[in-house]
Write a protein that holds these residues in place. Structure first.
Motif, PDB file in Angstrom:
ATOM      1  N   ALA A  75      33.049  39.087  33.777  1.00 10.53           N
ATOM      2  CA  ALA A  75      34.452  39.939  33.569  1.00 10.53           C
ATOM      3  C   ALA A  75      34.926  40.299  34.816  1.00 10.53           C
ATOM      4  O   ALA A  75      35.906  40.287  35.300  1.00 10.53           O
ATOM      5  CB  ALA A  75      34.003  41.213  32.755  1.00 10.53           C
ATOM      6  N   ILE A  76      33.889  40.720  35.939  1.00  9.71           N
ATOM      7  CA  ILE A  76      34.313  40.966  37.242  1.00  9.71           C
ATOM      8  C   ILE A  76      35.019  39.736  37.926  1.00  9.71           C
ATOM      9  O   ILE A  76      36.086  39.564  38.693  1.00  9.71           O
ATOM     10  CB  ILE A  76      33.034  41.589  38.097  1.00  9.71           C
ATOM     11  N   ILE A  77      34.227  38.603  37.694  1.00 12.16           N
ATOM     12  CA  ILE A  77      34.742  37.233  38.141  1.00 12.16           C
ATOM     13  C   ILE A  77      35.979  36.974  37.705  1.00 12.16           C
ATOM     14  O   ILE A  77      36.911  36.574  38.456  1.00 12.16           O
ATOM     15  CB  ILE A  77      33.721  36.245  38.011  1.00 12.16           C
ATOM     16  N   VAL A  78      36.351  37.034  36.205  1.00 12.65           N
ATOM     17  CA  VAL A  78      37.408  36.666  35.998  1.00 12.65           C
ATOM     18  C   VAL A  78      38.585  37.630  36.372  1.00 12.65           C
ATOM     19  O   VAL A  78      39.677  37.285  36.569  1.00 12.65           O
ATOM     20  CB  VAL A  78      37.348  36.779  34.142  1.00 12.65           C
ATOM     21  N   THR A  79      38.332  39.016  36.469  1.00 11.90           N
ATOM     22  CA  THR A  79      39.362  39.821  37.075  1.00 11.90           C
ATOM     23  C   THR A  79      39.601  39.662  38.267  1.00 11.90           C
ATOM     24  O   THR A  79      41.026  39.524  38.854  1.00 11.90           O
ATOM     25  CB  THR A  79      38.574  41.312  36.899  1.00 11.90           C
ATOM     26  N   ILE A  80      38.949  39.276  39.188  1.00 12.27           N
ATOM     27  CA  ILE A  80      39.105  38.988  40.635  1.00 12.27           C
ATOM     28  C   ILE A  80      39.829  37.593  40.788  1.00 12.27           C
ATOM     29  O   ILE A  80      40.894  37.565  41.507  1.00 12.27           O
ATOM     30  CB  ILE A  80      37.788  38.595  41.431  1.00 12.27           C
ATOM     31  N   VAL A  81      39.433  36.622  39.896  1.00 11.01           N
ATOM     32  CA  VAL A  81      40.452  35.121  39.747  1.00 11.01           C
ATOM     33  C   VAL A  81      41.953  35.534  39.446  1.00 11.01           C
ATOM     34  O   VAL A  81      42.809  35.120  39.978  1.00 11.01           O
ATOM     35  CB  VAL A  81      39.728  34.345  38.987  1.00 11.01           C
ATOM     36  N   LEU A  82      41.981  36.671  38.438  1.00 13.08           N
ATOM     37  CA  LEU A  82      43.326  37.013  37.821  1.00 13.08           C
ATOM     38  C   LEU A  82      44.114  37.640  39.129  1.00 13.08           C
ATOM     39  O   LEU A  82      45.468  37.312  39.175  1.00 13.08           O
ATOM     40  CB  LEU A  82      43.165  37.802  36.633  1.00 13.08           C
ATOM     41  N   VAL A  83      43.473  38.529  39.744  1.00 13.66           N
ATOM     42  CA  VAL A  83      44.245  39.179  40.722  1.00 13.66           C
ATOM     43  C   VAL A  83      44.875  38.434  41.950  1.00 13.66           C
ATOM     44  O   VAL A  83      45.834  38.241  42.363  1.00 13.66           O
ATOM     45  CB  VAL A  83      43.392  40.360  41.359  1.00 13.66           C
TER      46      VAL A  83
END
Length: 76
Positions: free
Chosen positions: A53-61
């Motif tokens: 979830a953290i990795i996906v959030t960083i990629v989206l940002v």
């Protein structure tokens, strides 16, 4: 307050062996409370789903920021 372990010789309606006759109330004893089941051990590591979830959030940002900068640069 009742004693923790009342003296059987001085407890009314107490039969030999600790039982009580039908209709009688057994002697009151102090209650202790505790857990009904062992508490599960807690883990001290971060769950894999949290890492994803953290990795996906960083990629989206990063993608959102890149798109926003692209739009800003194209307007100049």
């Amino acid at each position: 307050m009742a004693a923790m372990d009342p003296d059987p010789a001085r407890t009314p309606d107490l039969e030999r062996g600790g039982g009580v006759p039908p209709g009688s109330t057994p002697p009151e004893t102090a209650q202790t409370s505790g857990l009904s089941a062992p508490e599960p051990s807690t883990s001290h590591h971060f769950p894999g789903t949290g890492v994803v979830a953290i990795i996906v959030t960083i990629v989206l940002v990063v993608l959102f920021t890149a798109a926003a900068l692209g739009i800003i640069v194209s307007m100049i």
